[in-house]
Enzyme design. Structure first.
Site, PDB file in Angstrom:
ATOM      1  N   THR A   6     -41.071  23.923  -5.999  1.00  0.00           N
ATOM      2  CA  THR A   6     -41.277  22.541  -5.571  1.00  0.00           C
ATOM      3  C   THR A   6     -41.607  21.749  -6.831  1.00  0.00           C
ATOM      4  OG1 THR A   6     -43.642  22.842  -5.161  1.00  0.00           O
ATOM      5  CG2 THR A   6     -42.156  23.259  -3.309  1.00  0.00           C
ATOM      6  N   HIS A   7     -41.083  20.530  -6.915  1.00  0.00           N
ATOM      7  CA  HIS A   7     -41.241  19.712  -8.127  1.00  0.00           C
ATOM      8  C   HIS A   7     -40.692  20.451  -9.359  1.00  0.00           C
ATOM      9  CE1 HIS A   7     -43.913  17.198  -5.680  1.00  0.00           C
ATOM     10  NE2 HIS A   7     -44.505  18.327  -5.318  1.00  0.00           N
TER      11      HIS A   7
ATOM     12  N   LYS B  70     -20.644  30.923 -25.627  1.00  0.00           N
ATOM     13  CA  LYS B  70     -20.954  30.179 -24.404  1.00  0.00           C
ATOM     14  C   LYS B  70     -20.215  30.734 -23.194  1.00  0.00           C
ATOM     15  CE  LYS B  70     -23.032  26.891 -24.046  1.00  0.00           C
ATOM     16  NZ  LYS B  70     -22.566  25.520 -24.283  1.00  0.00           N
TER      17      LYS B  70
ATOM     18  N   ASN C  84      -0.840  -2.920  13.258  1.00  0.00           N
ATOM     19  CA  ASN C  84      -2.290  -2.802  13.386  1.00  0.00           C
ATOM     20  C   ASN C  84      -2.696  -1.550  14.159  1.00  0.00           C
ATOM     21  OD1 ASN C  84      -2.218  -5.234  12.109  1.00  0.00           O
ATOM     22  ND2 ASN C  84      -3.029  -6.441  13.819  1.00  0.00           N
TER      23      ASN C  84
ATOM     24  N   TYR D 285      -8.032  -7.453  13.290  1.00  0.00           N
ATOM     25  CA  TYR D 285      -7.537  -6.826  12.066  1.00  0.00           C
ATOM     26  C   TYR D 285      -7.547  -7.831  10.924  1.00  0.00           C
ATOM     27  CZ  TYR D 285      -4.695  -4.483   8.632  1.00  0.00           C
ATOM     28  OH  TYR D 285      -4.266  -3.910   7.456  1.00  0.00           O
TER      29      TYR D 285
ATOM     30  N   SER E  65       0.834  -1.211   0.000  1.00  0.00           N
ATOM     31  CA  SER E  65       0.000   0.000   0.000  1.00  0.00           C
ATOM     32  C   SER E  65       0.867   1.258   0.000  1.00  0.00           C
ATOM     33  CB  SER E  65      -0.908   0.013   1.236  1.00  0.00           C
ATOM     34  OG  SER E  65      -0.127   0.064   2.430  1.00  0.00           O
TER      35      SER E  65
ATOM     36  N   ASN F 248     -19.974  28.921 -19.652  1.00  0.00           N
ATOM     37  CA  ASN F 248     -20.400  27.673 -19.027  1.00  0.00           C
ATOM     38  C   ASN F 248     -20.123  27.649 -17.512  1.00  0.00           C
ATOM     39  OD1 ASN F 248     -21.203  26.648 -21.512  1.00  0.00           O
ATOM     40  ND2 ASN F 248     -19.152  25.850 -21.949  1.00  0.00           N
TER      41      ASN F 248
ATOM     42  N   SER G 202     -16.589  27.655 -24.513  1.00  0.00           N
ATOM     43  CA  SER G 202     -16.684  26.450 -25.323  1.00  0.00           C
ATOM     44  C   SER G 202     -15.542  26.451 -26.338  1.00  0.00           C
ATOM     45  CB  SER G 202     -18.025  26.434 -26.062  1.00  0.00           C
ATOM     46  OG  SER G 202     -18.008  25.509 -27.129  1.00  0.00           O
TER      47      SER G 202
ATOM     48  N   GLN H  77      -6.713  -2.640   4.468  1.00  0.00           N
ATOM     49  CA  GLN H  77      -5.755  -1.836   3.712  1.00  0.00           C
ATOM     50  C   GLN H  77      -6.453  -1.066   2.595  1.00  0.00           C
ATOM     51  OE1 GLN H  77      -1.791  -3.495   2.710  1.00  0.00           O
ATOM     52  NE2 GLN H  77      -2.408  -3.191   0.576  1.00  0.00           N
TER      53      GLN H  77
END
Length: 462
Positions: free
Chosen positions: A155-156, A283, A110, A317, A24, A285, A277, A322
């Protein structure tokens, strides 16, 4: 083909494919600072308890400090080992010889990795909390400056009621205030020293965990070694809080993407944050906000990945753990980056008050205010709701906004409509009429702004 390695973790020769698969080190080099801090604290404990002779302890300390100095200068080259812990020990052994082996007395990888991860999470969570405090202050100040900007709420994803822009920024602040509280919880869960429990069952040597606890600034010790070495709850809490922060940031980002589009037209992006763009020169963006949404997937993935790793593990452990490295080590920079860009970008989103007001005036969003006005005349709400609904349809048939309805038109629906009731159809006055706690009303918004400042101050003091 075989590859030489140290004796410390079970053999001097190991197939290179096995070492590559099990190592690791490429990830947990990022824990070098924490590993050296933990080693210095552990060494101090061993010396004070006379488990390691003072002269040898001083020699090892000088070696560790030299590694620290080289690390700070970017000049430390660690040998290829299974992990950063063994790499440090191997390098120390190369420099000091046999005395370096004393450092690992009464310690296991550990509890060593458990310490390194807690130190890392503690530092990263503290930095995230500081970033949230700054973001809360920014949102509170922006809300204070936008009290008079009125725009639709949704809402919605349909227009609902008029609100102040201050109320919208306070709503974002409320989400991030909860995140700040959650990060404080992570800090409390992380605040237990795992070092000293050994591999699983402790040690027969006369150690004193309290020494390392005090040196490393933990408030308490972990309770049980068997639990400690396999515990990643603190990391799960950390990853969850980060993922939840990103969910909130993503919701804010979506609003900014929508509101700056031509379809909404409520706001525009300052040229300092708007990207162009490669093909379409017109554009502007909102890439920074879109990328916040995109990076939300990575934050969620880190949490889900660690949940899947720890699911079903036996006690103690296991090497599966890891796999926690990538998720834990990626999360801090990910969250801090998003916090930083939000602080840069939000002041550079400029709302068009006229466009926002026009959206409010040209719609039916004050219908609930009109129903409330009928309720104040003694009409049951459901009946008032139905009457206003009929009036809305009449206005739609005539192609006029609700605020333009005349008394004559309203009385075609019901004679209880009068000029006083229709005053409630003024969309710009709708915000000012709200009086309930937590509403878009001016006094409530003032209280919300004050609370955000308080939450920011609490976060800074953690």
């Amino acid at each position: 083909m075989i590859l030489a390695k140290t004796e410390a973790s079970g053999g001097a020769r190991l197939l290179p494919e096995v070492l590559a698969f099990t190592s690791s080190l490429s990830l947990d080099r990022a824990l070098l600072r924490e590993d050296l801090l933990g080693s210095l604290a552990h060494l101090t404990m061993l010396s004070r308890r006379a488990i390691v002779p003072r002269a040898a302890a001083e020699q090892i300390k000088r070696g560790l400090l030299q590694l620290w100095s080289e690390m700070e200068q970017g000049a430390l080259a660690l040998p290829e080992e299974e992990d950063v812990h063994m790499a440090v020990e191997a390098e120390l052994t190369r420099r000091l010889g046999e005395p370096a082996g004393l450092l690992h007395t009464a310690r296991s990888r550990n509890d060593q990795v458990a310490l390194d991860l807690r130190l890392h999470v503690r530092e990263q969570a503290a930095e995230i909390l500081a970033g949230l405090a700054a973001l809360l202050e920014l949102l509170a100040d922006r809300a204070d400056a936008e009290r008079d900007t009125v725009l639709p709420s949704y809402t919605h994803r349909q227009r609902a009621q008029p609100i102040s822009l201050a109320y919208l920024f306070a709503a974002y602040g409320a989400m991030f205030a909860r995140d700040a509280e959650a990060v404080a919880f992570v800090l409390s869960q992380t605040d237990a020293l795992p070092l000293g429990v050994g591999a699983i069952a402790g040690t027969s040597l006369p150690t004193d965990r309290e020494i390392a606890r005090e040196l490393l600034g933990f408030s308490r010790l972990t309770l049980n070694g068997l639990d400690t070495v396999g515990d990643r709850d603190f990391a799960l809490d950390y990853l969850y809080v980060a993922a939840r922060f990103f969910l909130h940031a993503s919701r804010l980002a979506t609003d900014m993407v929508d509101f700056t589009s031509a379809e909404f037209g409520y706001a525009r992006l300052d040229g300092e944050i708007a990207l162009g763009s490669s093909m379409m020169p017109q554009k502007r963006n909102p890439d920074v906000f879109e990328l916040i949404r995109g990076k939300t997937g990575s934050a969620i993935g880190n949490l889900v990945g660690l949940l899947a790793t720890v699911k079903g593990l036996p006690s103690g452990y296991n090497r599966d753990l890891q796999e926690d490295r990538r998720a834990i080590l990626e999360t801090g920079p990910l969250a801090r980056g998003a916090l930083s860009i939000l602080q840069l970008a939000l002041p550079r989103v400029i709302f068009d008050r006229d466009r926002c007001r026009a959206a409010v005036e040209g719609d039916m969003m004050q219908a609930t205010d009109l129903a409330d006005a009928l309720v104040r005349k003694g009409i049951p709400f459901r009946a008032a709701y139905q009457l206003v609904g009929t009036l809305v349809r009449r206005c739609q048939e005539r192609g006029i906004p609700l605020g333009a309805a005349t008394v004559e038109l309203a009385r075609e629906v019901d004679p209880r409509f009068d000029a006083a009731v229709l005053e409630a159809a003024n969309p710009l006055a709708s915000v000012g009429r709200k009086v309930s706690a937590g509403s878009t009303g001016p006094s409530s918004v003032q209280a919300q702004i004050a609370e955000l400042h308080r939450c920011a101050e609490v976060a800074r003091e953690q």
